[in-house]
Design an enzyme around this catalytic site. Sequence first.
Site, PDB file in Angstrom:
ATOM      1  N   LYS A 188      57.986  12.633 -38.474  1.00 57.26           N
ATOM      2  CA  LYS A 188      57.658  14.040 -38.700  1.00 57.26           C
ATOM      3  C   LYS A 188      57.927  14.889 -37.478  1.00 57.26           C
ATOM      4  CE  LYS A 188      53.625  13.498 -41.644  1.00 57.26           C
ATOM      5  NZ  LYS A 188      52.161  13.366 -41.616  1.00 57.26           N
ATOM      6  N   LYS A 214      52.548   8.518 -27.535  1.00 58.97           N
ATOM      7  CA  LYS A 214      52.198   9.935 -27.599  1.00 58.97           C
ATOM      8  C   LYS A 214      51.895  10.461 -26.202  1.00 58.97           C
ATOM      9  CE  LYS A 214      50.846  10.318 -32.389  1.00 58.97           C
ATOM     10  NZ  LYS A 214      49.820  10.542 -33.399  1.00 58.97           N
ATOM     11  N   LYS A 222      62.332   5.200 -35.725  1.00 60.34           N
ATOM     12  CA  LYS A 222      61.618   5.442 -36.972  1.00 60.34           C
ATOM     13  C   LYS A 222      61.846   6.879 -37.458  1.00 60.34           C
ATOM     14  CE  LYS A 222      57.165   6.457 -36.984  1.00 60.34           C
ATOM     15  NZ  LYS A 222      55.904   6.832 -37.621  1.00 60.34           N
TER      16      LYS A 222
END
Length: 324
Positions: free
Chosen positions: A194, A110, A191
């Site tokens: 979202k 992140k 992956k």
Amino acid sequence: MRVFSGLQPSGNVHIGNYLGAIKQWVGLQRGNDALYCIVDVHAITIPQDPKELRRATLETAKTYLAAGVDPQKSTIFIQSHVPAHAELGWILSTLTPLGELERMTQFKEKRSKRDAVYAGLLNYPTLMAADILLYQTELVPVGDDQLQHIELTRSLAERFNNRFGKTFIIPQARVNKTTARIMSLAHPGDKMSKSDPNDKTRINLLDPEDVIRAKIKSAVTDSGNEIVYGPTAKPAISNLINIFAGVMGKPVEWITRESKELTYSEFKNNLADAVVQELIPFQQRFNDLKEKDVLSVLQAGAQKAAELASSTLKDVKKKIGFVL
Ligand code: ATP
Ligand code: LTN
């Protein structure tokens, strides 16, 4: 067994979240004492639009209910309604070496994607440990990207128990083998996520039927034309087989046996039928839910959770020397 898990409130809840986490939760309600949380305190570790956060929090609660999490069997609540999470999170952060937090894969990932990173993001795993440990949780059903956080939770619990005396149960992760990591429809090496800006990489639970069918149709496939399972040699088809197996609740071998004679395009058609059959009734239940009923479930859930949490927190405070 005591079961605890949570999802961050954000839009785009996808079939990876559903098969990796939520569907497991529904199955674990039977015979267990489960708590399912909407982790808004975690969500604000990256900047959120306040209106959107509120909307996404209620939408996530509706998602739990429509997917079959039953408030008669499980406790459903919003993390910020139970301040004990933040309190225990703070205490645990004072016992966590900085280096361990800096080494967390999710933090590094992140951080690399953002210009500004705030202290809360570094402390994300200590808050997650608090979520789990407050309820003397034994089982944490998640996708495999959360295993490192659960490992940290276990070592924090052990460290606390060694230093202050037995206080916490040491929790265990539970991942579903076939659906622990559903991959992107466009890039089977990544992956399903979202936050991927390309919406075609995922099937959102609220996608209309024609969108679901179009996304599956355009999902990448591997070279060759056989429906065979092998995540290394055939990552794209194996991912579609995993989704099929997860949706049907059948083993991978069953799917491959039934699909042996099919072309890629026939196989994709069958997969789309199965996904649509699972998601359209979900969407009907979702749309029928009224905000006031959802709020009352969340209120009752918070009350129950707060009672359970307060006894662990009190014990922790006493053990570390706070005056009660
Ligand atoms: P992002 O995709 O932006 O990283 P996320 O979907 O991982 O977000 P959460 O909403 O907090 O973040 O995840 C909720 C649950 O869904 C977790 O248990 C996580 O492990 C699981 N999960 C997320 N993505 C997948 C996936 N692709 N396959 C299986 N499980 C997943
Ligand atoms: N970090 C998790 C969400 C989460 C969670 C938890 C999951 C927060 N607290 C406690 C299980 C148990 C994620 O999915 N990103």
